[in-house]
Design a protein around this motif. Structure first.
Motif, short mmCIF file in Angstrom:
data_model
loop_
_atom_site.label_atom_id
_atom_site.label_comp_id
_atom_site.label_asym_id
_atom_site.label_seq_id
_atom_site.Cartn_x
_atom_site.Cartn_y
_atom_site.Cartn_z
N UNK A 104 39.15 -17.57 -0.26
CA UNK A 104 40.15 -18.48 -1.30
C UNK A 104 40.36 -17.42 -1.54
N UNK A 105 40.22 -16.34 -1.48
CA UNK A 105 40.67 -14.71 -2.65
C UNK A 105 40.46 -13.66 -0.97
N UNK A 106 41.79 -12.64 -0.48
CA UNK A 106 41.75 -12.34 0.38
C UNK A 106 40.98 -10.63 -0.36
N UNK A 107 39.77 -10.58 -0.45
CA UNK A 107 39.81 -9.30 -0.80
C UNK A 107 38.19 -8.93 -0.02
N UNK A 108 38.60 -7.43 0.41
CA UNK A 108 37.59 -6.50 1.26
C UNK A 108 37.16 -6.02 0.78
N UNK A 109 35.69 -5.04 0.93
CA UNK A 109 35.70 -3.78 0.90
C UNK A 109 36.12 -2.94 1.51
N UNK A 110 36.00 -0.76 1.47
CA UNK A 110 35.78 -0.40 2.59
C UNK A 110 35.50 -0.62 3.91
N UNK A 111 35.59 -0.49 4.80
CA UNK A 111 34.75 -0.35 6.00
C UNK A 111 34.85 -1.56 6.50
N UNK A 112 35.54 -2.76 5.77
CA UNK A 112 34.24 -4.22 6.39
C UNK A 112 35.09 -4.27 7.30
N UNK A 113 35.71 -5.35 7.95
CA UNK A 113 36.67 -5.74 9.51
C UNK A 113 37.03 -7.24 8.71
N UNK A 114 38.88 -6.82 9.20
CA UNK A 114 39.04 -8.27 7.93
C UNK A 114 39.67 -8.60 9.47
N UNK A 115 39.49 -9.77 9.09
CA UNK A 115 40.05 -11.00 9.68
C UNK A 115 41.36 -12.16 9.79
N UNK A 116 41.96 -12.48 11.18
CA UNK A 116 43.57 -13.54 10.05
C UNK A 116 43.21 -14.35 10.90
#
Length: 258
Positions: free
Chosen positions: A154-166
C-alpha cells in the motif's frame, strides 16, 4: 456434449470456471444416426459413418486451438443395438486467456443419412485481468516486499539493505508471423532530482510464438538496495522494448527509503 476435469470424469457443472493453463476434457455422444446394410446376406451386419469437427473459441470468437476433427466408422452387429458413438477431445486453456464465456462448436455429418448437425457448448474461464492497449505500456504495476507476495504494498517504503521487488504486465506489443513477439525490459533508478543513480536497461527478455495470440507478458524486477543508500524519495524507471513493433517506453514509479 459435456466437459470434465479428467478423461471420463464426472460432468462439470455449468458454472464451473476453468483457469488459464488448465486442461479440459470434452466428450460428445451422438444419437439419431443412420446405418446401412453392409452385406445383403447378413441383416445384422450394418455400418455407421460419422465425421466430426470441433472449434473452440474465446469470448471474441477467436480460435484458442487448432481445429480438431475425426471420423467414426464401424460395423455393427445385433449385439451393438444399444451402442452410442462417442468422441473425446482434450485441450489446454491458454495460459494468458481472458475471462469470459468460451464456446465449443461441434459439426457432425452422418454420411449414411447425408445429414449434418451443429451444436454449441459454453464454458467459463476466469483469467488474469489486464486492460488492453494499442501502444506498449505496463499495467497492474505493484511494489512487493518479497518475490512471491500476491498483493502489492500500500506504501512503497523500503529500508537500506532491503530487496525491492516489482511486478507488472506488459501489453500493447505487436505480433509478427505466427503470433511471434519479443519483449525486453530493464530498469533504472533516479533520485528525487531526476539524476540517474543506477541503470540496467536490458534486464530480461520474453520471446516466442503461439497459435493463440499472447495478450500480455508478465514482468518481474528486483533491486538490492545498498545498506549505505541515503534515505529519501526515489523513482524506479521501467524500460520497455517491443522488438517486433519497434516500440520503446519508460514507466516511472515512486518509492521511498526510510
Amino acid at each position: 456434449m459435456a466437459l470434465h476435469q479428467f478423461e471420463d470424469g464426472p460432468l462439470l457443472a455449468a458454472n464451473y470456471e476453468f483457469l488459464p493453463g488448465e486442461t479440459a476434457y470434452f466428450s460428445c455422444r451422438i444419437a439419431g444416426f443412420q446405418n446401412f446394410l453392409k452385406d445383403k446376406d447378413r441383416e445384422d451386419n450394418r455400418t455407421v459413418k460419422l465425421v466430426w469437427q470441433l472449434r473452440i473459441t474465446d469470448p471474441a470468437g477467436v480460435l484458442i486451438d487448432k481445429l480438431s476433427q475425426g471420423r467414426i466408422e464401424t460395423d455393427l452387429v445385433q449385439e451393438d443395438k444399444n451402442w452410442v458413438p462417442k468422441f473425446l477431445v482434450s485441450f489446454v486453456v491458454p495460459p494468458f486467456a481472458p475471462s469470459g464465456s468460451y464456446h465449443i462448436s461441434a459439426h457432425i455429418r452422418d454420411e449414411v443419412a447425408a445429414k449434418e448437425i451443429d451444436s454449441t457448448l459454453e464454458f467459463k474461464v476466469r483469467g488474469h485481468e489486464v486492460d488492453p492497449s494499442d501502444a506498449l505500456v505496463a499495467r497492474n504495476f505493484r511494489f512487493l516486499r518479497a518475490e512471491n507476495d500476491t498483493s502489492g504494498l500500500t506504501a512503497a517504503i523500503y529500508r537500506p539493505g532491503d530487496t525491492l521487488w516489482a511486478r507488472f504486465d506488459i501489453v500493447g506489443f505487436k505480433l509478427g508471423d505466427k503470433n511471434t513477439y519479443t519483449v525486453e525490459y530493464g530498469l533504472a533508478v533516479e533520485n528525487a532530482e531526476g539524476k540517474q543513480l543506477f541503470s540496467q536497461p536490458q534486464g530480461a527478455e520474453d520471446t516466442g510464438e503461439s497459435f493463440y495470440a499472447k495478450r500480455y507478458v508478465p514482468g518481474v524486477l528486483s533491486l538490492n538496495l545498498d545498506p549505505t543508500v541515503s534515505k529519501g524519495d526515489y523513482v524506479l524507471v521501467i524500460i520497455l522494448r517491443d522488438q517486433v513493433g519497434k516500440q520503446l517506453r519508460e514507466e516511472r514509479e515512486k518509492f521511498q527509503i526510510e
